[in-house]
Design an enzyme around this catalytic site. Structure first.
Site, PDB file in Angstrom:
ATOM      1  N   ASP A  67     -75.036   2.782  25.994  1.00 55.23           N
ATOM      2  CA  ASP A  67     -75.339   1.757  26.994  1.00 55.23           C
ATOM      3  C   ASP A  67     -75.474   2.341  28.394  1.00 55.23           C
ATOM      4  OD1 ASP A  67     -72.635   2.434  27.284  1.00 55.23           O
ATOM      5  OD2 ASP A  67     -71.915   0.550  26.472  1.00 55.23           O
ATOM      6  N   HIS A 140     -64.884  -5.086  22.532  1.00 51.44           N
ATOM      7  CA  HIS A 140     -66.307  -4.735  22.486  1.00 51.44           C
ATOM      8  C   HIS A 140     -66.525  -3.307  21.998  1.00 51.44           C
ATOM      9  CE1 HIS A 140     -66.082  -3.474  27.006  1.00 51.44           C
ATOM     10  NE2 HIS A 140     -66.218  -2.372  26.308  1.00 51.44           N
TER      11      HIS A 140
HETATM   12  C1  GLP Z   1     -67.002   0.667  28.356  1.00 53.12           C
HETATM   13  C2  GLP Z   1     -68.123   1.187  27.444  1.00 53.12           C
HETATM   14  C3  GLP Z   1     -67.685   1.234  26.004  1.00 53.12           C
HETATM   15  C4  GLP Z   1     -66.294   1.833  25.912  1.00 53.12           C
HETATM   16  C5  GLP Z   1     -65.313   0.910  26.579  1.00 53.12           C
HETATM   17  C6  GLP Z   1     -63.864   1.369  26.463  1.00 53.12           C
HETATM   18  O1  GLP Z   1     -67.086  -0.652  28.699  1.00 53.12           O
HETATM   19  N1  GLP Z   1     -69.316   0.443  27.542  1.00 53.12           N
HETATM   20  O2  GLP Z   1     -68.633   1.963  25.249  1.00 53.12           O
HETATM   21  O3  GLP Z   1     -65.946   2.030  24.583  1.00 53.12           O
HETATM   22  O4  GLP Z   1     -65.681   0.840  27.935  1.00 53.12           O
HETATM   23  O5  GLP Z   1     -63.460   2.022  27.602  1.00 53.12           O
HETATM   24  P1  GLP Z   1     -62.211   2.971  27.725  1.00 53.12           P
HETATM   25  O6  GLP Z   1     -62.458   4.108  26.819  1.00 53.12           O
HETATM   26  O7  GLP Z   1     -62.203   3.389  29.174  1.00 53.12           O
HETATM   27  O8  GLP Z   1     -61.029   2.158  27.337  1.00 53.12           O
END
Ligand code: GLP
Length: 264
Positions: A67, A140
Site C-alpha cells: 500500500d 487490518h
Molecule cells: C500500517 C500498514 C500495514 C501494517 C500495519 C501495522 O497501517 N498499512 O501494512 O501491517 O500498519 O503496523 P505496525 O507494524 O506498525 O503495527
C-alpha cells in the site's frame, strides 16, 4: 497454519528474515510482497545485514508493496516508498526498477486505472511468491480496514480512525496522517503463493488471537489468513499471549526438525 512463537522481537526479526532468505536462495528470481509499519523493520535490518555480510543477493528480486498513503509523493519522508528505501533498498542490491509501490499522487480520475495496472504488473511478474504482512491494531492487513470485502482488489480506501491514531506516531500529529490510501485488496493478497504474517508486543495479543483463532470475518480482516493454504505466522511471546492453542503450535513447530518439512 504454521505458527512459530519466539522469545522476543529480535528473534522474530531473525526468523522472519530467514524465511525470506530461504526463498531468495531457492528461487533467486522471485517476487516478494512487502509490508511497512514498525513490525517488519527488524526483519529488513537483518536482511540488509545478510546482504552485506553473507552476500544474500537481491538482484533477481522484484518487490510489490501492499500500500501507499494517498496524497503523499514517493519522495515525502512519510511515504511508504521512502520507508522502503530507508529500511531495505539502501542496504541491499534490490534493483529499484523492480520495486513497485502504488503511486500516492495519481490523480483521482486515474486511480482506478492505476490500481488495475498494479494488479496487471503483479501478474506479469509471475505473481507474488511470498507476501509479508503485519496486522494493524484494528485487524487490518495492508490498509484493508474492518468491513473490507474479502474479495477486494487493489483500490483507493479510507483509513479507519484507529489506524490514523495508531500511525500518528510516524507523523508530527494525527492531523498529518493521510485519510486515504491505495491498498492491495484482500483478494489480491490471498493470491500470493505463501504468506508470512508477523506480530509482536502485548498490544497485538487480542487482535492476533482473533485473527488466528476467532471466526473468519471482515470485522477482523486478518482472520482471512485462515483461508490460505501456506501461512507462516511468527509471533513473540507477548503477541502470542492470548492464544488458546499456543502449546499445540509450539509442539508442531518442535516437530518440524524431525520431518524436515514446514508443517502448515
Ligand atoms: C500500517 C500498514 C500495514 C501494517 C500495519 C501495522 O497501517 N498499512 O501494512 O501491517 O500498519 O503496523 P505496525 O507494524 O506498525 O503495527
Amino acid at each position: 497454519m504454521r505458527v512459530l512463537i519466539v522469545k522476543n522481537y529480535e528473534e522474530l526479526s531473525v526468523k522472519a528474515a530467514e524465511e525470506v532468505a530461504e526463498l531468495i536462495k531457492r528461487k533467486p528470481i522471485c517476487v516478494l510482497g512487502l509490508a511497512t509499519g514498525g513490525t517488519p523493520v527488524g526483519m529488513y535490518k537483518e536482511l540488509a545485514r545478510m546482504h552485506q555480510s553473507e552476500g544474500l543477493d537481491f538482484s533477481g528480486v522484484a518487490t510489490f508493496n501492499l500500500d501507499e498513503y494517498y496524497g503523499l509523493d514517493g519522495s515525502h519522508p512519510h511515504s511508504y516508498r521512502c520507508f522502503m528505501d530507508a529500511n531495505l533498498v539502501d542496504g541491499t542490491n534490490i534493483n529499484r526498477e523492480n520495486m513497485f509501490i502504488p503511486n500516492g499522487k495519481v490523480a483521482i480520475k486515474d486511480v482506478e486505472a492505476h490500481c488495475a495496472e498494479y494488479e496487471e504488473k503483479i501478474k506479469e511478474a509471475g505473481g507474488i511468491d511470498l507476501q509479508v504482512l503485519g496486522i494493524g491494531g484494528d485487524g487490518h492487513i495492508a490498509f484493508n480496514e474492518p468491513g473490507a470485502s474479502l474479495a477486494s482488489r487493489t483500490r483507493l480506501v479510507a483509513l479507519n480512525e484507529q489506524t490514523i491514531k495508531d500511525n500518528a506516531r510516524f507523523f508530527a500529529s494525527a492531523e498529518e496522517v493521510p485519510v486515504y490510501a491505495i491498498s492491495m485488496g484482500v483478494g489480491t493478497i490471498l493470491e500470493a503463493r505463501e504468506l508470512l504474517v508477523l506480530a509482536n508486543g502485548e498490544k497485538k495479543a487480542d487482535i492476533v488471537a482473533k485473527a488466528l483463532e476467532g471466526p473468519l470475518s471482515s470485522s477482523v480482516v486478518a482472520s482471512v489468513i485462515q483461508l490460505h493454504p501456506k501461512v507462516t505466522v511468527i509471533l513473540d511471546e507477548e503477541a502470542a499471549g492470548k492464544l488458546s492453542r499456543a502449546n499445540f503450535y509450539k509442539f508442531a513447530a518442535s516437530m518440524e526438525g524431525q520431518v524436515r518439512l514446514k508443517l502448515f
